[in-house]
Design a protein around this motif. Structure first.
Motif, PDB file in Angstrom:
ATOM      1  N   LYS A   1       0.941  -1.309  -0.014  1.00  0.00           N
ATOM      2  CA  LYS A   1      -0.124  -0.336   0.091  1.00  0.00           C
ATOM      3  C   LYS A   1       0.819   1.314  -0.028  1.00  0.00           C
ATOM      4  O   LYS A   1       1.914   1.347   0.821  1.00  0.00           O
ATOM      5  CB  LYS A   1      -0.883   0.019   1.090  1.00  0.00           C
TER       6      LYS A   1
ATOM      7  N   TYR B   1      -1.188   2.575  -5.116  1.00  0.00           N
ATOM      8  CA  TYR B   1      -1.982   1.510  -4.610  1.00  0.00           C
ATOM      9  C   TYR B   1      -2.460   1.545  -3.309  1.00  0.00           C
ATOM     10  O   TYR B   1      -1.727   2.075  -2.557  1.00  0.00           O
ATOM     11  CB  TYR B   1      -0.941   0.302  -4.719  1.00  0.00           C
TER      12      TYR B   1
ATOM     13  N   HIS C   1      -6.140  -4.265  -2.108  1.00  0.00           N
ATOM     14  CA  HIS C   1      -7.118  -5.077  -2.724  1.00  0.00           C
ATOM     15  C   HIS C   1      -7.302  -5.002  -4.117  1.00  0.00           C
ATOM     16  O   HIS C   1      -8.315  -4.745  -4.757  1.00  0.00           O
ATOM     17  CB  HIS C   1      -8.296  -4.975  -1.877  1.00  0.00           C
ATOM     18  N   GLY C   2      -6.089  -4.679  -4.722  1.00  0.00           N
ATOM     19  CA  GLY C   2      -6.183  -4.725  -6.435  1.00  0.00           C
ATOM     20  C   GLY C   2      -6.800  -3.220  -7.022  1.00  0.00           C
ATOM     21  O   GLY C   2      -6.864  -3.256  -7.998  1.00  0.00           O
ATOM     22  N   LYS C   3      -6.582  -2.165  -5.958  1.00  0.00           N
ATOM     23  CA  LYS C   3      -7.123  -1.122  -6.177  1.00  0.00           C
ATOM     24  C   LYS C   3      -6.019   0.067  -6.291  1.00  0.00           C
ATOM     25  O   LYS C   3      -5.042  -0.110  -5.208  1.00  0.00           O
ATOM     26  CB  LYS C   3      -8.494  -0.652  -5.376  1.00  0.00           C
TER      27      LYS C   3
ATOM     28  N   ILE D   1      -5.901   4.746  -6.179  1.00  0.00           N
ATOM     29  CA  ILE D   1      -6.320   6.058  -6.399  1.00  0.00           C
ATOM     30  C   ILE D   1      -5.539   6.624  -7.152  1.00  0.00           C
ATOM     31  O   ILE D   1      -4.275   6.864  -7.250  1.00  0.00           O
ATOM     32  CB  ILE D   1      -6.535   6.605  -4.695  1.00  0.00           C
TER      33      ILE D   1
ATOM     34  N   LYS E   1     -11.172   6.063  -6.818  1.00  0.00           N
ATOM     35  CA  LYS E   1     -10.615   4.760  -6.682  1.00  0.00           C
ATOM     36  C   LYS E   1     -10.986   3.772  -7.762  1.00  0.00           C
ATOM     37  O   LYS E   1     -12.202   3.909  -8.104  1.00  0.00           O
ATOM     38  CB  LYS E   1     -11.232   4.271  -5.204  1.00  0.00           C
ATOM     39  N   GLU E   2     -10.271   3.010  -8.236  1.00  0.00           N
ATOM     40  CA  GLU E   2     -10.317   2.072  -9.133  1.00  0.00           C
ATOM     41  C   GLU E   2      -9.411   0.808  -9.075  1.00  0.00           C
ATOM     42  O   GLU E   2      -8.183   1.004  -8.667  1.00  0.00           O
ATOM     43  CB  GLU E   2     -10.400   2.779 -10.742  1.00  0.00           C
ATOM     44  N   SER E   3     -10.019  -0.150 -10.016  1.00  0.00           N
ATOM     45  CA  SER E   3      -9.025  -1.337 -10.023  1.00  0.00           C
ATOM     46  C   SER E   3      -7.686  -0.932 -10.904  1.00  0.00           C
ATOM     47  O   SER E   3      -7.701  -0.280 -11.771  1.00  0.00           O
ATOM     48  CB  SER E   3      -9.667  -2.230 -10.793  1.00  0.00           C
ATOM     49  N   ILE E   4      -6.720  -1.790 -10.412  1.00  0.00           N
ATOM     50  CA  ILE E   4      -5.439  -1.490 -11.207  1.00  0.00           C
ATOM     51  C   ILE E   4      -5.431  -2.223 -12.515  1.00  0.00           C
ATOM     52  O   ILE E   4      -4.542  -1.980 -13.431  1.00  0.00           O
ATOM     53  CB  ILE E   4      -4.104  -1.792 -10.559  1.00  0.00           C
TER      54      ILE E   4
END
Length: 155
Positions: free
Chosen positions: A102, A121, A124-126, A128, A137-140
């Motif tokens: 993180k 990062y 949880h795969g997200k 900002i 905030k979104e998925s990588i």
């Protein structure tokens, strides 16, 4: 002579135990520091959720992607990042996906030589990041971009 070797062996066992204990304590402090740093960085980052995207903007009310990551690190930990996503990638300590923590930066582009986007990062795969919908905030993982690397920001 047997007593001497017994004492020597006991001394070596005690010394080795102290080394391992010291290492464990040291690693716990490093982990605690990393968590504290992430909390500071994330507090600043999430306070900017919903801020608009403007190409070239570096805050405090609007951002582009690298302007956002630079603003967050400067205003949380006092760390100055280079201005562009490519320069931030070049300056970061590279980490693998398996070692992603993180607060690490996520770099998106055609290759490591043509990075055009960066986010932070958050677990949880997200991530900002600041993009055309503003700070979100979104998925990588997304079908419209290619993650080319991850980088740790040294403070």
């Amino acid at each position: 002579m047997k007593k001497y070797f017994t004492k020597l062996a006991m001394t070596m066992i005690a010394f080795t135990s102290l080394l391992f204990m010291g290492s464990a304590i040291s690693n716990n402090n490093v982990h605690a520091d990393a968590n504290d740093n992430f909390k500071q960085v994330y507090t600043v980052a999430k306070s900017k959720l919903g801020s608009p995207y403007i190409y070239g903007a570096t805050g405090s009310n609007a951002f582009d992607c690298s302007g956002f990551t630079g603003y967050v690190y400067k205003n949380s930990l006092g760390v100055r990042l280079p201005r562009t996503a490519q320069a931030q990638y070049n300056a970061s300590t590279k980490v693998s996906r398996n070692n992603l923590q993180k607060g690490d930066l996520v770099f998106i582009g055609g290759s490591t030589a043509s990075i055009y986007h960066v986010g932070m990062y958050i677990g949880h795969g997200k991530m900002i990041d600041a993009q055309n919908r503003g700070v979100v905030k979104e998925s990588i993982k997304a079908p419209w971009w290619n993650v080319v690397g991850y980088g740790h920001v040294d403070d």
